[in-house]
Each structure stands twice: as structure tokens, then as C-alpha cells.
Motif scaffolding. Structure first.
Motif, PDB file in Angstrom:
ATOM      1  N   UNK A 157     -29.734  51.644 -38.765  1.00 18.61           N
ATOM      2  CA  UNK A 157     -28.893  50.909 -37.819  1.00 18.61           C
ATOM      3  C   UNK A 157     -29.529  50.858 -36.436  1.00 18.61           C
ATOM      4  N   UNK A 158     -30.152  51.966 -36.041  1.00 27.07           N
ATOM      5  CA  UNK A 158     -30.730  52.028 -34.700  1.00 27.07           C
ATOM      6  C   UNK A 158     -31.869  51.021 -34.522  1.00 27.07           C
TER       7      UNK A 158
ATOM      8  N   UNK B 190     -30.459  42.514 -39.103  1.00 29.29           N
ATOM      9  CA  UNK B 190     -29.067  42.718 -39.531  1.00 29.29           C
ATOM     10  C   UNK B 190     -28.891  42.260 -40.980  1.00 29.29           C
TER      11      UNK B 190
ATOM     12  N   UNK C  39     -27.905  47.819 -47.797  1.00 34.40           N
ATOM     13  CA  UNK C  39     -26.678  48.611 -47.964  1.00 34.40           C
ATOM     14  C   UNK C  39     -25.984  48.283 -49.281  1.00 34.40           C
ATOM     15  N   UNK C  40     -26.100  47.041 -49.692  1.00 36.20           N
ATOM     16  CA  UNK C  40     -25.418  46.607 -50.917  1.00 36.20           C
ATOM     17  C   UNK C  40     -26.228  46.876 -52.182  1.00 36.20           C
TER      18      UNK C  40
ATOM     19  N   UNK D  11     -20.679  46.020 -42.499  1.00 35.86           N
ATOM     20  CA  UNK D  11     -21.083  45.933 -43.912  1.00 35.86           C
ATOM     21  C   UNK D  11     -21.211  47.325 -44.513  1.00 35.86           C
ATOM     22  N   UNK D  12     -21.778  48.244 -43.748  1.00 38.22           N
ATOM     23  CA  UNK D  12     -21.952  49.608 -44.256  1.00 38.22           C
ATOM     24  C   UNK D  12     -20.600  50.253 -44.516  1.00 38.22           C
TER      25      UNK D  12
ATOM     26  N   UNK E 117     -24.216  49.177 -31.901  1.00 34.88           N
ATOM     27  CA  UNK E 117     -24.004  49.986 -33.096  1.00 34.88           C
ATOM     28  C   UNK E 117     -23.195  51.245 -32.736  1.00 34.88           C
TER      29      UNK E 117
ATOM     30  N   UNK F  45     -23.817  44.792 -39.171  1.00 27.75           N
ATOM     31  CA  UNK F  45     -24.391  45.825 -40.056  1.00 27.75           C
ATOM     32  C   UNK F  45     -23.487  47.039 -40.241  1.00 27.75           C
ATOM     33  N   UNK F  46     -22.889  47.520 -39.155  1.00 31.39           N
ATOM     34  CA  UNK F  46     -21.983  48.669 -39.284  1.00 31.39           C
ATOM     35  C   UNK F  46     -20.788  48.263 -40.137  1.00 31.39           C
TER      36      UNK F  46
ATOM     37  N   UNK G 212     -31.986  47.960 -35.713  1.00 28.86           N
ATOM     38  CA  UNK G 212     -31.575  46.555 -35.842  1.00 28.86           C
ATOM     39  C   UNK G 212     -31.618  45.882 -34.483  1.00 28.86           C
TER      40      UNK G 212
ATOM     41  N   UNK H 167     -18.191  60.361 -41.405  1.00 28.06           N
ATOM     42  CA  UNK H 167     -19.392  61.186 -41.268  1.00 28.06           C
ATOM     43  C   UNK H 167     -20.476  60.504 -40.441  1.00 28.06           C
ATOM     44  N   UNK H 168     -20.330  59.206 -40.179  1.00 29.66           N
ATOM     45  CA  UNK H 168     -21.316  58.514 -39.341  1.00 29.66           C
ATOM     46  C   UNK H 168     -21.400  59.180 -37.976  1.00 29.66           C
ATOM     47  N   UNK H 169     -22.614  59.314 -37.474  1.00 28.88           N
ATOM     48  CA  UNK H 169     -22.809  59.945 -36.172  1.00 28.88           C
ATOM     49  C   UNK H 169     -23.288  58.897 -35.174  1.00 28.88           C
TER      50      UNK H 169
ATOM     51  N   UNK I  59     -26.647  59.164 -33.232  1.00 27.88           N
ATOM     52  CA  UNK I  59     -27.915  58.922 -33.922  1.00 27.88           C
ATOM     53  C   UNK I  59     -28.411  57.488 -33.759  1.00 27.88           C
ATOM     54  N   UNK I  60     -27.540  56.562 -33.377  1.00 25.38           N
ATOM     55  CA  UNK I  60     -27.993  55.164 -33.258  1.00 25.38           C
ATOM     56  C   UNK I  60     -28.414  54.822 -31.839  1.00 25.38           C
TER      57      UNK I  60
ATOM     58  N   UNK J 122     -30.590  44.766 -43.328  1.00 25.62           N
ATOM     59  CA  UNK J 122     -29.796  45.991 -43.472  1.00 25.62           C
ATOM     60  C   UNK J 122     -28.611  45.745 -44.394  1.00 25.62           C
ATOM     61  N   UNK J 123     -27.936  44.612 -44.157  1.00 27.94           N
ATOM     62  CA  UNK J 123     -26.781  44.280 -44.992  1.00 27.94           C
ATOM     63  C   UNK J 123     -27.157  44.204 -46.458  1.00 27.94           C
TER      64      UNK J 123
ATOM     65  N   UNK K 169     -27.708  56.145 -42.718  1.00 30.32           N
ATOM     66  CA  UNK K 169     -27.680  54.741 -42.290  1.00 30.32           C
ATOM     67  C   UNK K 169     -27.947  54.588 -40.798  1.00 30.32           C
ATOM     68  N   UNK K 170     -27.624  55.649 -40.032  1.00 34.68           N
ATOM     69  CA  UNK K 170     -27.820  55.548 -38.576  1.00 34.68           C
ATOM     70  C   UNK K 170     -29.279  55.264 -38.228  1.00 34.68           C
TER      71      UNK K 170
ATOM     72  N   UNK L 247     -30.870  54.778 -29.064  1.00 31.45           N
ATOM     73  CA  UNK L 247     -32.321  54.947 -28.993  1.00 31.45           C
ATOM     74  C   UNK L 247     -32.768  55.373 -27.590  1.00 31.45           C
TER      75      UNK L 247
END
Lengths: 422, 176
Positions: B81-82, B90, B97-98, A121-122, A75, A118-119, B84, A209-211, A214-215, B93-94, B77-78, A217
Motif C-alpha cells: 500500500x505504501x 492502485x 489482493x484478489x 479493495x483490501x 492510505x 486499494x485500501x 502506491x 490488524x492493519x497498521x 506502516x504505510x 494492488x487491487x 498489505x501495508x 513513508x
């Protein structure tokens, strides 16, 4: 009688795998053990055919990838790609594709694309564009990237173990052509999707703006994992001349990383896809049966007759045969079956190394043709569908077939020019 | 198992509903998750939102956690995301998000009739990992809301009654 039994079990097993009537691991195990139970092959021979180098290499890499996955690395890398692209959709598509290809060359394709999705899709959601171009390109690029190395794709792992060709040999022989195909693919994406990917500047800013921090862990575990994976790659290269098989190196690395990361054995072994490993076990035993009864020799003889034992026709034909077969059936059982065929062809006097490369290129790249051609394709389609964006068979095949045909054409020219031109 | 415990398990849901002041919270499928979140905040005891169609029939439910994820996915979202780890995460989350409307986050209906027993209600909650259920009539329209706490309280009362009953017997024995 044994030929009929072996052939029949073989065909039924493959049909079950191809049609998904039952779980493919169960199909392979049933086929692989039925040949023992019915006396087609004895247990020692069947068990002896299970290539433990492949099993341990897969196991080791699964553990390494699984531990890396816990850190949020995939991610993080995806968000970094977003930042590097400046949020501009077409540059982002290229960034995601290169990321998918690069990571897939060293780690499992499925893990790579599932965790990038996932990223993707976001980001597509925020940019208000369809995620399909990004997801389709990630799938195609991951299969291309996986072609480049010994560990990038399961067919290469099988071929490497059977042929004795090491990590360095794969990198030096398949790396260049995979890189070339990737470049051509990136150029093609402009034609495929360039028009669909325009957005307003303020929407791009939202994505930036995504950081990425933060993902993550566990940054410490991330550094450790990357160091061990890097050392493993070096180990593959250095180990081969020393007679150390990749399986030993991968398992050793996995154990070391597990120890250093203070994860217990149960957690570590939970990262292993046992179903995949037993799928291989079943296949090895089943293929041994068809080898022992002479079916493989017959296939090899038929190919020799078809091509007149001409090295050029045989080798180049193998690329396209493998590509076509991998497009419609799972490339793992296909490769497992063709390995002894290639060995027979080599024993018949056809230069064997080009045959290995031909098999690898066809089997890996053929998976790009259809949505069912490779596991990565299927899982991404699943994730996308559950997010409300179905990748239909027709949609994917429009791009997949073109990319595959061009990839195989480039491979043909490469193999001919590098190995067959007298 | 004592008779009181057996009796508690067989208690009809209708007798348990409204033992605590926890009311249903209903929303339309096309409702905005943010607007529903405001309503949920005004009624924090209700942890399962019921989704009803135009004729008032329950067509799905939204656990409050799922609604929160849909909101959090837009802001942070982070965080999601973390977490997943696999294909299922996944895909979830998808999907989150929608989410634009409540129908995008709802899961299949979780409901019982008023005559269902406490045991049946708990089994459904446990199986679906829910902390509440809607009580519906024959047409599937919500008539009440059963929270896990209300159900558990009935069992607590049975256990406490057993305990005090046993203590009474022990005293009698001691005197004898």
C-alpha cells in the motif's frame, strides 16, 4: 462564415471529447488552435483567453497533492477510517464516504479516490464482501465533497476565476448545501447497501490488524505538506480581500513546499498533469472563438427568451440543465462554455451570483449520475475492473441517478430559498 | 562488432538452454499461490514460473516478484500500500489482493522456439522486464527454460574471447 467555422469546430471538438474518439487533450488543442489557424480568432485574443489563474491554481494544487501523496497520507487516512469504524462494514462505508468527501473538498477528486481504492479493495477482500458498495459511495461522496469549495472540483475553479468569487464565498455559499446533500446521501446509503454489509466478528478483527503507521513513508514530509496545504487554504481566504488570486497563492505554496521538502524541480513538475492543463488551454481558446463570433450571445438570448428573463426560472433551470449536461458530457468543457453565457445573462439584468452557484451545483453534482459523468468515476471503475469487480454502467446509474436527482432537488430548494425568494 | 560477438548474438536458444542447472518450473492455472511458492523456494534459480493448461501448453508466466507480491499482500498489505503512487499501482494492488489462484497472478506468455537467436530472446526479456523465458515446441509446450544468466554468459564468453584475441595480436606486434 466565421460563425459556421467556429460553431462547426466547436461541435466537432466537443463530440470528440464526449465520445473519446481521440484523446480529449488533443481534441481540445486541435480545436483551440484550428480557430486561430483559420482566422476565426486572432492569436492575441486566443492566448489572452487562457485563464492563467486557473492554470496556475490547478498546477499548484496538483503539486501539493502530489507531494502529499508521496507520504502515504491517503492510505494512512483510509486505514484510520477502518480503525474508527471498528471494522463494521456499514460504519466503514460511512467512514470511507466522509473521508472521500472531506479530502475531495480540498484536494483533487481523482487522486483521492484512486488512493483510497486499494485500501477499500483490501478491506472488502478480507471482510469477504463486495467492494462495489464502498467504491460507489466513495465516488458519489467525492463529487459531493468537491462541490463545497473553490478548489474541490474543476468547474468551481473555472467559475471562481471568471466570477471573482473567492474561496470564502464558495465555502459560505456552497459549503452548507454540499454538507446537507452529504448528510442525505449518507442516510440513503442505508437504504441502498445496508442489507449487503454484514460480516462475522472474527473477519472484522482481521481488518483491524492493519497498521496505519506502516504505510507512512515520510512522516516529516507529511507534517510539512499538511501544514503548507493548511496555510494555502488560509491564504485563499485571506488573500482574496487583498486582491491576491488563488493561482498565485497555490503556485507560491507549491514552490515553498517543494523547496522545504528538498525535491528537485523535475520531480515536482512530474506531479503536474500537463495533459489536463493543456486540455484547459485548448478549451479556453476554443470558447473564446465562439464568444467572439457571437454564438454565446445567441445562446444567452435563446435562454432569456425561453425563460422570459425570469430570474427564478433561469437560475433554477440552469441547475438542471447543468446537471443533465454534466451527466453525459465532461463537466469541464460544459462549464467553460457556460461561463460566458452566464456573463451575458448577468449583463442582461438577471442577478448573476445565483447563476454562478446554480452552474457550480449543477456541473459538479451532475457528474454523479453516470459512470462517465466525472473523471473520478471513470478511474475508480478502471481500478475496480482490473481487480475483478466491474462497476457496470447500469449498476452505477441505479444509484447515481437517484443521488443526482435528490442532490439537484436539494440544490434547487436551497438556491431558491437563499437567493431568489423575494 | 567482432565476428565472435555477432556469432554470439545469432546463437540459437537451444544451444544456450541448460548451460546452467536452471530447470523449468511449471504450475496449473488453478494452483494455490502459496503451494507454488513452496515449490519455487525449492528451486530458487528459476525466477519465472510457467503456467500450463491440461494439455501442457504454456498459457502464461508468473515472474517470481509477482508471486511474492500476491503472498505478501495477504500478510503485510501495508508494505505494498505504501508504494502506491498512481492509477496503475492502485490497479495492480487491487488485482494482487484478489489473487486466489495462479491464473490470477500470471501475465501473458513469454516464450521462444529453440531456433530463436540469443538476440531475439534477450529483446523479449528486456521488453517484458523478465529474467527468463520458456522454450516451447511448435505446439506451445515447454521444452526448456532459458535464464538471462545463460544468455549473458554466452555474450561474456564472446567478449572474453575477443579480448584474449586482441591481446595475442598486440604481443605479435610488439615482437615485430
Amino acid at each position: 462564415m466565421e460563425v459556421v467555422l467556429a460553431g462547426g469546430i466547436f461541435l466537432v471538438t466537443y463530440a470528440l471529447i464526449a465520445t473519446d474518439r481521440i484523446d480529449k487533450t488533443l481534441a481540445a488543442l486541435l480545436g483551440g488552435t484550428l480557430v486561430i489557424v483559420l482566422g476565426v480568432v486572432d492569436q492575441d485574443a486566443a492566448f489572452g483567453a487562457v485563464d492563467l489563474n486557473v492554470i496556475f491554481l490547478l498546477t499548484g494544487m496538483m503539486v501539493l497533492a502530489g507531494i502529499l501523496r508521496r507520504t502515504g497520507f491517503f492510505q494512512w487516512a483510509a486505514i484510520k477510517a477502518v480503525k474508527i469504524s471498528g471494522g463494521e462494514p456499514y460504519r466503514l462505508l460511512i467512514a470511507f464516504s466522509l473521508l472521500a468527501a472531506g479530502v475531495s473538498a480540498f484536494l483533487d477528486n481523482v487522486t483521492t479516490v484512486v488512493l483510497l481504492a486499494p485500501v477499500t479493495l483490501y478491506v472488502a477482500n478480507v471482510l469477504r464482501v463486495s467492494p462495489l458498495p464502498f467504491l460507489i459511495c466513495e465516488i458519489l461522496a467525492s463529487n459531493i465533497g468537491g462541490t463545497a469549495t473553490l478548489i474541490g472540483d474543476p468547474p468551481n475553479i473555472l467559475i471562481g476565476s471568471a466570477s471573482g468569487l473567492g474561496f470564502d464565498a464558495f465555502l459560505l455559499n456552497l459549503g452548507p448545501v454540499a454538507a446537507l446533500i452529504l448528510v442525505v446521501f449518507v442516510l440513503m446509503t442505508r437504504y441502498f447497501f445496508g442489507r449487503d454489509l454484514t460480516v462475522h466478528a472474527d473477519v472484522r478483527d482481521a481488518v483491524l490488524a492493519l497498521d496505519e503507521r506502516e504505510v507512512l513513508t515520510d512522516p516529516g514530509l507529511l507534517r510539512l505538506s499538511l501544514a503548507v496545504i493548511g496555510a494555502t487554504i488560509v491564504g485563499f481566504i485571506v488573500g482574496h480581500p487583498l486582491g491576491l488570486e488563488p493561482g498565485s497563492i497555490a503556485i507560491f505554496a507549491a514552490a515553498v513546499l517543494a523547496l522545504l521538502s528538498r525535491l528537485d524541480a523535475e520531480t515536482v513538475l512530474g506531479e503536474v498533469e500537463w495533459s489536463t492543463l493543456f486540455f484547459f488551454v485548448g478549451l479556453f481558446m476554443l470558447v473564446e472563438a465562439v464568444v467572439e463570433v457571437g454564438i454565446v450571445s445567441a445562446i444567452a438570448d435563446a435562454l432569456i427568451e425561453l425563460t422570459g428573463a425570469d430570474p427564478v426560472a433561469t437560475t433554477l433551470g440552469l441547475i438542471w440543465l447543468s446537471g443533465f449536461a454534466s451527466a453525459i458530457i465532461d463537466n469541464i468543457p460544459y462549464t467553460a462554455t457556460m461561463i460566458p453565457v452566464v456573463q451575458e445573462l448577468g449583463a442582461a439584468g438577471i442577478p448573476i451570483e445565483p447563476l454562478w452557484w446554480a452552474l457550480a451545483l449543477g456541473a459538479c453534482l451532475g457528474g454523479n449520475a453516470t459512470i462517465v459523468g466525472a473523471s473520478a468515476n471513470v478511474v475508480v471503475a478502471n481500478v475496480s475492473a482490473r481487480a475483478g469487480h466491474e462497476i457496470s454502467f447500469r449498476t452505477f446509474v441505479r444509484y447515481g441517478v437517484v443521488v443526482t436527482v435528490i442532490s439537484l432537488a436539494i440544490s434547487t430548494v436551497y438556491v431558491y430559498g437563499r437567493y431568489l425568494l423575494v | 562488432m567482432s565476428d565472435r560477438a555477432r556469432s554470439a548474438r545469432r546463437t540459437p536458444v537451444s544451444a544456450l538452454v541448460s548451460s546452467l542447472p536452471i530447470e523449468p518450473l511449471l504450475a496449473q492455472p488453478g494452483a494455490d499461490p502459496l503451494e507454488v511458492m513452496h515449490r519455487a523456494a525449492a528451486q530458487p534459480q528459476t525466477r519465472l514460473i510457467g503456467v500450463v493448461d491440461d494439455s501442457g501448453v504454456l498459457i502464461g508466466v508468473v515472474p517470481i516478484l509477482r508471486l511474492a507480491e500476491a503472498v505478501i499482500a495477504r500478510i503485510s498489505p501495508e508494505t505494498l500500500l505504501a508504494d502506491i503512487a498512481d492509477l496503475a499501482d492502485a490497479a495492480r494492488f487491487g488485482h494482487v489482493v484478489e489473487s486466489r489462484f495462479i491464473r490470477d497472478v500470471m501475465v501473458r506468455t513469454a516464450a521462444v522456439r529453440p531456433t530463436a537467436t540469443a538476440d531475439e530472446a534477450f529483446r523479449l526479456m528486456h521488453e517484458r522486464h523478465l529474467s527468463g523465458l520458456y522454450v516451447v515446441d511448435d505446439a506451445g509446450r515447454p521444452t526448456g527454460y532459458l535464464d538471462l544468466l545463460e544468455l549473458t554468459l554466452a555474450y561474456v564468453e564472446a567478449l572474453e574471447a575477443d579480448r584474449s584475441g586482441s591481446s595475442g595480436s598486440a604481443d605479435t606486434t610488439a615482437v615485430d
